[in-house]
Motif scaffolding. Structure first.
Motif, PDB file in Angstrom:
ATOM      1  N   ASP A  71      64.841  38.328  91.506  1.00 37.42           N
ATOM      2  CA  ASP A  71      64.429  39.687  91.852  1.00 37.42           C
ATOM      3  C   ASP A  71      64.303  39.804  93.375  1.00 37.42           C
ATOM      4  OD1 ASP A  71      63.008  42.068  92.337  1.00 37.42           O
ATOM      5  OD2 ASP A  71      61.896  41.895  90.456  1.00 37.42           O
ATOM      6  N   VAL A  72      65.123  40.659  93.977  1.00 36.80           N
ATOM      7  CA  VAL A  72      65.139  40.765  95.437  1.00 36.80           C
ATOM      8  C   VAL A  72      63.810  41.254  95.999  1.00 36.80           C
ATOM      9  CG1 VAL A  72      67.631  41.109  95.547  1.00 36.80           C
ATOM     10  CG2 VAL A  72      66.139  43.093  95.369  1.00 36.80           C
ATOM     11  N   ASP A  73      63.058  42.043  95.236  1.00 34.71           N
ATOM     12  CA  ASP A  73      61.779  42.551  95.717  1.00 34.71           C
ATOM     13  C   ASP A  73      60.675  41.507  95.685  1.00 34.71           C
ATOM     14  OD1 ASP A  73      62.773  45.131  96.178  1.00 34.71           O
ATOM     15  OD2 ASP A  73      62.485  45.672  94.073  1.00 34.71           O
ATOM     16  N   MET A  74      60.906  40.429  94.975  1.00 31.63           N
ATOM     17  CA  MET A  74      59.884  39.398  94.843  1.00 31.63           C
ATOM     18  C   MET A  74      60.346  38.047  95.388  1.00 31.63           C
ATOM     19  SD  MET A  74      57.916  40.276  91.346  1.00 31.63           S
ATOM     20  CE  MET A  74      57.559  41.949  90.866  1.00 31.63           C
ATOM     21  N   ASP A  77      65.742  37.459  97.678  1.00 32.74           N
ATOM     22  CA  ASP A  77      66.681  37.760  98.758  1.00 32.74           C
ATOM     23  C   ASP A  77      66.010  37.426 100.089  1.00 32.74           C
ATOM     24  OD1 ASP A  77      68.519  38.759 100.527  1.00 32.74           O
ATOM     25  OD2 ASP A  77      68.474  40.809  99.779  1.00 32.74           O
ATOM     26  N   PHE A  97      54.422  37.024  94.063  1.00 31.39           N
ATOM     27  CA  PHE A  97      55.351  38.047  94.527  1.00 31.39           C
ATOM     28  C   PHE A  97      56.075  37.736  95.834  1.00 31.39           C
ATOM     29  CE2 PHE A  97      52.048  39.988  91.953  1.00 31.39           C
ATOM     30  CZ  PHE A  97      52.788  40.748  91.049  1.00 31.39           C
ATOM     31  N   TRP A 111      58.839  35.993 103.132  1.00 35.33           N
ATOM     32  CA  TRP A 111      59.701  37.020 102.556  1.00 35.33           C
ATOM     33  C   TRP A 111      59.242  37.309 101.130  1.00 35.33           C
ATOM     34  CZ3 TRP A 111      60.773  31.920 102.650  1.00 35.33           C
ATOM     35  CH2 TRP A 111      61.330  31.331 101.516  1.00 35.33           C
ATOM     36  N   GLY A 112      59.664  38.452 100.615  1.00 35.51           N
ATOM     37  CA  GLY A 112      59.240  38.887  99.291  1.00 35.51           C
ATOM     38  C   GLY A 112      58.529  40.225  99.387  1.00 35.51           C
ATOM     39  N   LEU A 113      57.674  40.523  98.423  1.00 37.00           N
ATOM     40  CA  LEU A 113      56.956  41.795  98.408  1.00 37.00           C
ATOM     41  C   LEU A 113      56.096  41.913  99.664  1.00 37.00           C
ATOM     42  CD1 LEU A 113      56.369  44.310  96.580  1.00 37.00           C
ATOM     43  CD2 LEU A 113      54.324  43.075  95.827  1.00 37.00           C
ATOM     44  N   ASP A 119      55.302  40.037 104.077  1.00 33.25           N
ATOM     45  CA  ASP A 119      55.365  40.541 105.448  1.00 33.25           C
ATOM     46  C   ASP A 119      54.176  39.981 106.223  1.00 33.25           C
ATOM     47  OD1 ASP A 119      55.452  41.907 107.833  1.00 33.25           O
ATOM     48  OD2 ASP A 119      55.553  43.905 106.942  1.00 33.25           O
TER      49      ASP A 119
END
Length: 199
Positions: A71-74, A77, A97, A111-113, A119
């Protein structure tokens, strides 16, 4: 694209000519330039460590590079941080996450949510001299070599330092975590906790 790489390569990453990590779903036509020529570099090294969020995986290879998928949001990516994750990664940490990578120079890449610790820009300047990282479900806390700590992520999950005098979060020996709170064990044997007060 990935079907063209010999299976004996083992775990690998494909890097495009402009330095971008090629995703498994990428088609050759997506990479073609005006000349219809595509140059890809294969990075293949044994995996040293695996970590996971709820819906993504990340590995550190023996070359110190990170490969993530899911999952790119978690955290699946690494596009926003991939240049920093190509070399010198010592270890990766995960919460539910997001991921945090500890580099050989004791700096940290995340990286991630974004709201779950993916962030870390607000504390980036402080994430140096890091020796360990702990996590709750939506936050991280770095323990530095000087005994200080740097939390980030969702405040209700420990992502903000407690409202105590600055000196109280010094001389920390270790950080421990529940699902939504951190506890710092200090050298004098005292403990300071923050995050969700019910945990």
């Amino acid at each position: 694209v990935f079907q063209q790489v010999p299976k004996e390569e083992g775990p690998f990453m494909l890097i495009s000519a402009d330095g971008e990590v090629v995703q498994p779903s990428t088609r050759l036509t997506d990479l073609s330039s005006v000349s219809n020529e595509v140059t890809l570099t294969v990075l293949a090294h044994p995996v040293q460590q695996v970590a996971s969020t709820r819906t993504a995986f990340a590995v550190v290879t023996s070359a110190g590079s990170v490969l993530a998928w899911g999952d790119v949001d978690m955290g699946g990516d690494t596009k926003g941080s991939q240049k920093e994750l190509m070399t010198n990664v010592s270890r990766i940490y995960a919460n539910s996450f997001a991921f945090a990578a500890l580099k050989a120079d004791a700096s940290v890449v995340t990286w991630g949510l974004p709201t779950g610790g993916g962030d870390s820009r607000a504390v980036r300047a402080s994430l140096i001299g890091v020796r360990d990282i702990s996590s709750t479900r939506l936050a991280f806390c770095a323990l530095k070599s000087d005994g200080s700590v740097v939390p980030w992520g969702a405040a209700t999950y420990g992502g903000e330092a407690p409202n105590t005098p600055n000196t109280e979060l010094r001389a920390v020996r270790s950080i421990h975590a529940t699902d939504s709170a951190f506890a710092a064990l200090r050298a004098d044997g005292t403990v300071i906790a923050w995050g969700d007060a019910t945990e």
